[in-house]
Design an enzyme around this catalytic site. Structure first.
Site, PDB file in Angstrom:
ATOM      1  N   GLU A 254      -1.305   2.221   2.298  1.00 15.33           N
ATOM      2  CA  GLU A 254      -2.240   3.076   1.575  1.00 15.33           C
ATOM      3  C   GLU A 254      -3.330   2.166   1.037  1.00 15.33           C
ATOM      4  O   GLU A 254      -3.060   1.211   0.318  1.00 15.33           O
ATOM      5  CB  GLU A 254      -1.499   3.812   0.456  1.00 15.33           C
ATOM      6  CG  GLU A 254      -2.282   4.936  -0.158  1.00 15.33           C
ATOM      7  CD  GLU A 254      -3.018   4.492  -1.394  1.00 15.33           C
ATOM      8  OE1 GLU A 254      -2.362   4.071  -2.346  1.00 15.33           O
ATOM      9  OE2 GLU A 254      -4.262   4.565  -1.394  1.00 15.33           O
ATOM     10  N   CYS A 288      -7.895   3.387  -6.320  1.00 19.61           N
ATOM     11  CA  CYS A 288      -8.360   3.602  -4.941  1.00 19.61           C
ATOM     12  C   CYS A 288      -8.874   5.016  -4.779  1.00 19.61           C
ATOM     13  O   CYS A 288      -9.567   5.306  -3.813  1.00 19.61           O
ATOM     14  CB  CYS A 288      -7.351   3.220  -3.875  1.00 19.61           C
ATOM     15  SG  CYS A 288      -5.687   3.345  -4.344  1.00 19.61           S
TER      16      CYS A 288
END
Ligand code: UN1
Length: 512
Positions: A254, A288
């Site tokens: 990820e 993120c």
């Protein structure tokens, strides 16, 4: 160590023991708000990773033979410890990674939610009973642990993300070798102490402190069956492509995003401003899922701009331990440099800068925090152009572009999707048709409407598409990465009867 950091040298946790490791080098954990050293740690080497992997392999059989429920018991102990110590650990998170105190606590809460989910899931059904074409057959699915799971985690969620990776991996019967981020080893130390307190069998959980070389030693090793990685796109893509060439090994990665929020012509501008400020500036833009692109319809552009700029000018940057702070410091000096470079790039590419608090005024920096890594909001407007690097490259800071669009949602979504990334995004609109169009056509793993694009709950699959990820290293989805399925079919009849009309007759020469 548990209460306050001290000057002791902290060690790795390998095979159920605290270990100095093979290397001589040490490194410090620093408070990014003050520059002070919090604690010192041994820097792990390949030899330390080698021992940790050997310990994890040795522990595999004993661990996988326990029931799900027995394995989960160890996690329940950790769940209670995380809950009991939330305030204390929230302060440690804040001191070590600079997130303001409500975010420090939220990191610990997210961690125990994940542990609760993983341990609770031990008592839930784990497969499907599947009807067979043949009435006398039973078919169902079973899962097996893959073996050794290698976990490499980032500094921005130093307690939550390690548990995204490890809680499910362990309950499913894998053993783990974990490298915490080099910026947040103190959180790593406390988590390892929790596993020790819980009495997890030796070698089931191993932690090696250190840098990228130790991380690579984990992800590259053939004894690792699954790699779980959360971090930069650069490293994640490298891991994914390497692991892709190794048969039988899996990587769930990820990575980052260049996340966008679309503000339609019918948007409620209170919601739009609130959502955009939270998405762009919370965690000092270092999630993120933080938003670096606001894509605004021309009809509401001027009003949104005025209101957003007004808040960005005033949003509090300061001591993250103070309740009234909205943004703490950036993680480290090099990161401040990187954020400045992104701001400069936008300027060079012709941006019209609306707010520049990148270098905070001296009077904004709290007393005693002069050596912190301070950086404030940077807001600019720019005409949309696919070739602008500033609209393509992730800054990972409080750096945000306002982009005006005209026309319908097709145009907004075209701009929104014009990035290699695809992690999170939001649409602000009062029109359900626009909302649904965004839901269906935005190329992202996490989509929101009339909300910020941050703050996903742990039981949702978390992850992106395109360069933002190839898997889902959290909650239900991580089960796929850390287990192998067996599709099992049992014949209850004395005769063998095949599906698909396949003949079960065996003909021999004697039949002639
Ligand atoms: C990250 O952005 O690095 O959705 C993780 C969120 C958090 C996790 C963020 N639950 O904002």
């Amino acid at each position: 160590m548990s209460q306050t950091a001290d000057a002791d040298l902290h060690r790795h946790y390998i095979g159920g023991e605290w270990s100095d490791g093979a290397g001589e080098e040490t490194f410090d954990s620093e408070n990014p708000a003050t520059g002070e050293t919090l604690a010192t740690f041994r820097r792990g080497t390949e030899a330390d990773v080698d021992r940790a992997l050997a310990a994890a392999e040795d522990a595999e059989d004993e661990w996988r033979e326990l029931s799900y429920i027995d394995r989960a018991e160890y996690l329940w102990d950790i769940y209670h410890e995380l809950r009991d110590r939330t305030d204390e650990l929230g302060r440690v998170v804040t001191k070590e990674c600079g997130k303001e105190i409500s975010e420090g606590r939220a990191d610990v809460i997210e961690a125990y939610h994940m542990v609760e989910w993983a341990a609770g899931n031990a008592r839930h059904p784990h497969g499907d009973v599947v009807p067979s074409e043949i009435a006398s057959k039973d078919a169902y699915m079973r899962r097996k642990p893959r073996g050794v799971v290698g976990c490499v985690t980032p500094w921005n969620f130093p307690v939550a993300i390690p548990f995204w990776h490890m809680a499910v991996a362990l309950v499913e019967g894998n053993t783990v070798v974990w490298k915490p981020a080099e910026q947040t080893p103190w959180c790593g130390q406390i988590i390892a102490e929790m596993f020790e307190d819980a009495g997890i069998p030796d070698g089931v959980f191993n932690m090696v402190q250190g840098f990228g070389d130790a991380g690579a030693a984990i992800t590259d090793d053939e004894r690792v069956d699954t790699v779980l990685f959360t971090g930069s796109a650069e490293v994640g893509l490298e891991i994914a492509s390497k692991v892709g060439g190794e048969p039988g090994k899996l990587a769930a990665c990820e990575m980052g995003g260049k996340n966008g929020i679309v503000i339609a012509e019918d948007a409620d501008l209170d919601i739009a401003v609130h959502s955009a400020v939270m998405s762009s500036f919370k965690t000092t833009g270092q999630r993120c899922v933080s938003s670096e692109r606001l894509i605004i319809h021309e009809d509401v552009y001027d009003e949104f701009k005025e209101r957003f700029v007004e808040v960005a000018e005033k949003v509090t940057v300061g001591d993250p331990l103070e309740e009234g702070t909205f943004m703490g410091p950036a993680i480290e000096a090099e990161h401040v440099e990187k954020i400045h470079k992104h701001n400069e790039l936008a300027r060079k590419e012709g941006a019209n800068v609306l707010v520049d608090r990148a270098d905070l005024d001296a009077d904004e920096i709290p007393d005693g925090h002069e050596d912190g890594y301070w950086v404030g909001p940077f807001v600019y407007e720019t005409e949309y152009d696919s070739d602008l690097r500033s609209l393509q490259e992730e800054c990972f800071g409080p750096h945000v572009a306002l982009i005006e669009y005209s026309g319908d949602m097709d145009r907004a979504i075209e701009i929104h999707n014009d990035t290699d990334y695809g992690l999170a995004g939001a649409v602000i609109s009062e029109d359900y048709r626009k909302i649904h169009q965004f839901r269906d056509d935005a190329e992202i793993g996490l989509a929101y409407a009339n909300l910020p694009c941050i703050g996903a709950e742990v039981h949702l699959p978390f992850g992106g598409v395109k360069s933002s990820g190839n898997g889902y290293p959290s909650a239900r989805e991580v089960i796929e990465a850390v287990t192998e399925r067996t599709a099992f079919t049992l014949n209850n009849s004395k005769d063998i009867e095949m599906a698909q009309g396949l003949s079960a007759d065996i003909t021999t020469q004697d039949d002639d």
